[in-house]
Design a protein around this motif. Structure first.
Motif, PDB file in Angstrom:
ATOM      1  N   SER A  35     -36.107 -35.534 -25.085  1.00 23.14           N
ATOM      2  CA  SER A  35     -35.988 -37.132 -25.403  1.00 23.14           C
ATOM      3  C   SER A  35     -34.335 -37.387 -25.599  1.00 23.14           C
ATOM      4  O   SER A  35     -34.046 -38.314 -25.042  1.00 23.14           O
ATOM      5  CB  SER A  35     -36.600 -37.429 -26.486  1.00 23.14           C
ATOM      6  N   HIS A  36     -33.701 -36.574 -26.062  1.00 29.30           N
ATOM      7  CA  HIS A  36     -32.121 -36.820 -26.392  1.00 29.30           C
ATOM      8  C   HIS A  36     -31.469 -36.684 -25.062  1.00 29.30           C
ATOM      9  O   HIS A  36     -30.816 -37.676 -24.853  1.00 29.30           O
ATOM     10  CB  HIS A  36     -31.479 -35.632 -27.371  1.00 29.30           C
ATOM     11  N   GLY A  39     -32.487 -40.134 -23.202  1.00 32.37           N
ATOM     12  CA  GLY A  39     -31.753 -41.069 -23.617  1.00 32.37           C
ATOM     13  C   GLY A  39     -30.156 -41.093 -23.325  1.00 32.37           C
ATOM     14  O   GLY A  39     -29.618 -42.050 -22.906  1.00 32.37           O
ATOM     15  N   GLU A  40     -29.752 -40.092 -23.267  1.00 28.37           N
ATOM     16  CA  GLU A  40     -28.233 -39.716 -22.652  1.00 28.37           C
ATOM     17  C   GLU A  40     -28.235 -40.366 -21.206  1.00 28.37           C
ATOM     18  O   GLU A  40     -27.279 -40.848 -20.978  1.00 28.37           O
ATOM     19  CB  GLU A  40     -27.779 -38.360 -22.799  1.00 28.37           C
ATOM     20  N   GLU A  42     -30.259 -42.644 -19.688  1.00 28.19           N
ATOM     21  CA  GLU A  42     -30.499 -43.784 -19.436  1.00 28.19           C
ATOM     22  C   GLU A  42     -29.207 -44.490 -19.734  1.00 28.19           C
ATOM     23  O   GLU A  42     -28.684 -45.564 -19.584  1.00 28.19           O
ATOM     24  CB  GLU A  42     -31.688 -44.181 -20.144  1.00 28.19           C
ATOM     25  N   GLU A  43     -28.497 -43.993 -20.812  1.00 24.36           N
ATOM     26  CA  GLU A  43     -27.291 -44.733 -21.324  1.00 24.36           C
ATOM     27  C   GLU A  43     -26.205 -44.591 -20.497  1.00 24.36           C
ATOM     28  O   GLU A  43     -25.513 -45.661 -20.235  1.00 24.36           O
ATOM     29  CB  GLU A  43     -26.908 -43.986 -22.692  1.00 24.36           C
ATOM     30  N   ALA A  48     -33.532 -48.138 -17.352  1.00 24.80           N
ATOM     31  CA  ALA A  48     -34.411 -47.033 -18.196  1.00 24.80           C
ATOM     32  C   ALA A  48     -34.970 -46.330 -16.566  1.00 24.80           C
ATOM     33  O   ALA A  48     -34.921 -46.893 -15.663  1.00 24.80           O
ATOM     34  CB  ALA A  48     -35.726 -47.996 -18.419  1.00 24.80           C
ATOM     35  N   ARG A  52     -42.151 -44.893 -20.488  1.00 22.13           N
ATOM     36  CA  ARG A  52     -42.849 -44.149 -21.299  1.00 22.13           C
ATOM     37  C   ARG A  52     -43.980 -44.593 -21.621  1.00 22.13           C
ATOM     38  O   ARG A  52     -44.737 -43.581 -22.170  1.00 22.13           O
ATOM     39  CB  ARG A  52     -41.855 -43.854 -22.521  1.00 22.13           C
TER      40      ARG A  52
END
Length: 305
Positions: A35-36, A39-40, A42-43, A48, A52
């Motif tokens: 998940s981390h 998120g990195e 997508e940033e 996105a 999800r």
């Protein structure tokens, strides 16, 4: 944006998994670590890449575009790693060969064939040296092995002598010079000389015979193919110079005749290799083949002095 290999591997795992947990298992990661990393990603992308809430997981348009790229790039990474691993173990690599002397192909074929049998994982490439400076390309790392009769001092380049040969003057059967006991440079002043499309300074007949006597032929004609050169000579269109071993085939078939230049113009064929390449086992084997096999396939050559 600075996308990394791990991001493409993440997208590939998400495409083939129904849940984040399943994707984490494929990547040998914990769900929280995945998940981390997601998120990195997508940033960095600014969009996105996965929905999800969908059951099963569903890539967004941006995620699908990344997956298409992953399908193309990740196999290249795998092949690169495999190739480098083989090189580290001395089991494979690249051997890009250029030939400066232009009549060398015949003797090289048995060497290439034997080398392929011994080193099937080494990628072989072969090119002529008509349109580029092959020794400079070797020094720059674009080539790995150059066969030349005209060594030039270059930093980091080693020259290994292969065999000695005699450069012969090739004439039509009925040419007046065929009756001359010893060919002198001045006798070629009124002749047409057929040469490969390279600077004359690279040709033995100019560098070692004509230029020291300050003699130039009346005309120069170019041909890329040895067999075409011989055909032109046989038809009375000019003369050419070939190594004795390259001329033997045509002399034995009574197409042309040959005479020594002066009391004999001898030169040595060399293999040019970058110094660091000499540490490679397959390069050492190729050199051994190139030095030994010609003596079982060619006539008129001698061991280097």
């Amino acid at each position: 944006m600075n996308l990394q290999r791990k991001h493409l591997e993440l997208i590939q795992a998400l495409q083939t998994s129904e849940t984040l947990a399943a994707a984490a298992t494929k990547l040998h990661m914990t769900p929280s670590a995945l998940s981390h990393q997601l998120g990195e990603l997508e940033e960095r992308v600014g969009l996105a890449v996965v929905n999800r809430k969908a059951k099963p997981l569903h890539l967004t348009a941006a995620g699908k575009r990344l997956f298409e790229t992953a399908q193309d790039i990740l196999p290249r990474f795998d092949r690169l790693e495999a190739d480098l691993t083989r090189q580290v173990k001395g089991l494979g690599g690249r051997l890009s060969i250029a030939i400066d002397c232009h009549s060398c192909y015949l003797w090289l074929l048995p060497t290439l064939d034997q080398f392929r049998r011994q080193w099937p994982d080494v990628e072989l490439d072969l090119s002529g040296g008509f349109s580029f400076d092959s020794l400079q390309a070797l020094a720059a790392g674009d080539l790995d092995f150059v066969i030349t009769a005209d060594p030039e001092p270059l930093n980091g380049i080693t020259y290994i002598p292969l065999f000695q040969y005699e450069s012969m003057l090739i004439l039509p059967l009925d040419h007046p010079l065929s009756q001359v006991e010893e060919i002198q440079p001045a006798m070629l002043k009124e002749q047409t000389l057929i040469i490969y499309p390279v600077p004359p300074r690279k040709m033995d007949i100019f560098r070692l015979f004509l230029r020291p006597a300050d003699i130039e032929p009346a005309h120069i004609r170019h041909s890329e193919l040895t067999v075409m050169m011989v055909a032109l000579v046989a038809s009375g269109r000019g003369l050419c110079s070939l190594p004795n071993w390259a001329a033997d085939e045509y002399i034995d078939r009574n197409f042309v005749t040959a005479r020594s230049l002066g009391q004999g113009i001898f030169n040595t064929l060399h293999a040019a290799v970058r110094e660091e390449s000499l540490q490679l086992t397959y390069m050492q084997d190729f050199l051994l083949l190139a030095k030994d096999l010609p003596f079982s396939t060619l006539k008129g050559i001698a061991r280097p002095a």
